[in-house]
Motif scaffolding. Structure first.
Motif, PDB file in Angstrom:
ATOM      1  N   ALA A 139      -2.695   6.546   2.977  1.00 50.08           N
ATOM      2  CA  ALA A 139      -3.210   5.624   1.968  1.00 50.08           C
ATOM      3  C   ALA A 139      -2.085   5.110   1.074  1.00 50.08           C
ATOM      4  CB  ALA A 139      -4.275   6.306   1.117  1.00 50.08           C
ATOM      5  N   LEU A 140      -1.155   5.984   0.709  1.00 47.45           N
ATOM      6  CA  LEU A 140      -0.043   5.577  -0.151  1.00 47.45           C
ATOM      7  C   LEU A 140       0.905   4.621   0.575  1.00 47.45           C
ATOM      8  CD1 LEU A 140       0.688   8.986  -1.902  1.00 47.45           C
ATOM      9  CD2 LEU A 140      -0.242   6.918  -2.960  1.00 47.45           C
ATOM     10  N   VAL A 141       1.114   4.863   1.871  1.00 49.97           N
ATOM     11  CA  VAL A 141       1.950   3.945   2.657  1.00 49.97           C
ATOM     12  C   VAL A 141       1.281   2.579   2.745  1.00 49.97           C
ATOM     13  CG1 VAL A 141       2.895   3.468   4.940  1.00 49.97           C
ATOM     14  CG2 VAL A 141       3.070   5.771   3.979  1.00 49.97           C
ATOM     15  N   VAL A 142      -0.035   2.577   2.976  1.00 48.58           N
ATOM     16  CA  VAL A 142      -0.780   1.308   3.038  1.00 48.58           C
ATOM     17  C   VAL A 142      -0.747   0.601   1.689  1.00 48.58           C
ATOM     18  CG1 VAL A 142      -3.065   0.284   3.386  1.00 48.58           C
ATOM     19  CG2 VAL A 142      -2.276   2.105   4.902  1.00 48.58           C
ATOM     20  N   LEU A 143      -0.893   1.372   0.605  1.00 49.41           N
ATOM     21  CA  LEU A 143      -0.831   0.789  -0.738  1.00 49.41           C
ATOM     22  C   LEU A 143       0.533   0.156  -0.995  1.00 49.41           C
ATOM     23  CD1 LEU A 143      -2.009   0.395  -3.618  1.00 49.41           C
ATOM     24  CD2 LEU A 143      -1.016   2.620  -4.194  1.00 49.41           C
ATOM     25  N   THR A 144       1.587   0.879  -0.621  1.00 49.86           N
ATOM     26  CA  THR A 144       2.949   0.356  -0.804  1.00 49.86           C
ATOM     27  C   THR A 144       3.147  -0.943  -0.041  1.00 49.86           C
ATOM     28  OG1 THR A 144       3.800   2.616  -1.062  1.00 49.86           O
ATOM     29  CG2 THR A 144       5.401   0.890  -0.540  1.00 49.86           C
ATOM     30  N   ALA A 145       2.727  -0.957   1.226  1.00 47.34           N
ATOM     31  CA  ALA A 145       2.872  -2.157   2.044  1.00 47.34           C
ATOM     32  C   ALA A 145       2.001  -3.293   1.514  1.00 47.34           C
ATOM     33  CB  ALA A 145       2.502  -1.851   3.497  1.00 47.34           C
ATOM     34  N   GLY A 146       0.791  -2.952   1.077  1.00 49.05           N
ATOM     35  CA  GLY A 146      -0.130  -3.979   0.593  1.00 49.05           C
ATOM     36  C   GLY A 146       0.355  -4.648  -0.675  1.00 49.05           C
ATOM     37  N   ILE A 147       0.774  -3.850  -1.672  1.00 46.99           N
ATOM     38  CA  ILE A 147       1.188  -4.450  -2.937  1.00 46.99           C
ATOM     39  C   ILE A 147       2.532  -5.148  -2.796  1.00 46.99           C
ATOM     40  CG2 ILE A 147       2.460  -2.509  -3.960  1.00 46.99           C
ATOM     41  CD1 ILE A 147      -0.113  -4.850  -5.648  1.00 46.99           C
TER      42      ILE A 147
END
Length: 340
Positions: A139-147
């Motif tokens: 989830a944190l990797v996805v959040l990093t990539a998303g933002i």
């Protein structure tokens, strides 16, 4: 939950007032009026933080906040000095960020700057003993990539300068160091806040006083003379217009709000809240300032939203901890760190 929602609202309000204050400053300059420099604005913000923190401390202790701060400083001098560590790190990372910005294009800077989300999680595990689990790391990797995608969609290279003049490896190294310092400073401050009986507001007074000392030296060294060739008092009182004062209050309140989020929640939840705030700011800019939202923005926004659901219940389920007592609901929450 209210604190996290407050971060989103505060960030959106800060963005709007920042835009209006820049327009106001240009108008004041065109009329030949005294106008504040960036250094002076930072100084006023830190002074406002002290005022607000003292007011909140007075409400908390129902007594004289200045006497309380002085008493705490005298009785716990070493504990009070711990806030110098994140304060110094913030100053260093801001200087390194300037080097990174000079050697990287804006989209690249925005993309790699979001590595601070992952470094925050890593330091949370290392310093606070949190166990996030595979789902939360994803989830944190996805959040990093998303933002990062969201911010990249709002940035454009200005094309200034020769590409050969930019030292890209140096820029990437500097932004990586900045991300690491940001993660460490945030988690260290969280450990200080949660591992001591000293009031949250007293901590903020100490932190702001250090910032006032460092920024104040810059202003007193002559920073105000170019923008307003009069006394420092007149500079600080007349160099800011009504919108700029609103920006100062919102920024100062936001600093205290972030500290409260770190103390009563954690830095990871703060990362989610600030990421949502970036989405809200972009939507507000689209509605009121004619900012065009691209397909890249919606791709990144989808990633941010998905990461929130993937991470789970942000307010109750913060991940298992081997040394934590059980609480209502059958989950375990991280213990309060001690002995900072």
């Amino acid at each position: 939950g209210a604190l996290l929602a407050g971060v989103v609202v505060q960030n959106a309000a800060l963005n709007v007032t920042a835009r209006w204050s820049r327009v106001e400053a240009l108008h004041r300059e065109a009329r030949g009026e005294c106008h504040a420099s960036p250094g002076a604005v930072v100084l006023v913000i830190e002074l406002m933080k002290i005022v607000l923190a003292l007011v909140l401390l007075a409400v908390e202790i129902k007594g004289n906040p200045i006497i309380s701060v002085m008493k705490t400083t005298v009785t716990h001098p070493l504990d009070c000095l711990k806030v110098i560590v994140p304060a110094v790190l913030y100053v260093i990372q801001n200087q390194l960020l300037l080097v990174a910005a000079a050697n990287l294009e804006a989209p690249v800077l925005g993309l790699f700057g979001q590595l601070k989300i992952l470094t925050t999680a890593l330091f949370s595990v290392a310093l606070l003993g949190r166990t996030l689990g595979k789902r939360r790391w994803v989830a944190l990797v996805v959040l990093t990539a998303g933002i990062a995608t969201v911010q990249a969609s709002q940035m454009h290279s200005d094309g200034s300068g020769d590409a050969g003049e930019k030292n890209v490896p140096l820029g990437l190294m500097m932004i990586s160091v900045v991300a690491s310092l940001s993660g460490f400073a945030g988690v260290y401050f969280e450990k200080v806040l949660k591992g001591s009986p000293i009031s949250l507001w007293t901590r903020n007074v100490h932190l702001a006083l250090f910032s006032v000392a460092t920024v104040g030296l810059q202003v007193l060294s002559g920073d105000f003379e170019e923008a307003c060739p009069h006394s420092l008092i007149e500079y600080l009182s007349n160099g800011l217009g009504p919108v700029a004062w609103a920006y100062v209050v919102i920024q100062a309140a936001g600093g205290l709000l972030i500290a409260a989020v770190i103390k009563y929640a954690d830095n990871i939840l703060k990362a989610f809240a600030t990421s949502v705030a970036i989405l809200v700011i972009a939507l507000v800019s689209s509605l009121f300032f004619g900012f065009a939202l691209s397909s890249l923005f919606f791709l990144g926004a989808s990633g941010v939203i998905y990461s929130i659901f993937l991470y789970g219940d942000l307010l109750k389920d913060l991940g298992p901890c081997s040394k934590c007592p059980p609480y209502l609901g059958g989950q375990e929450r991280p213990s309060t760190p001690r002995g900072v």
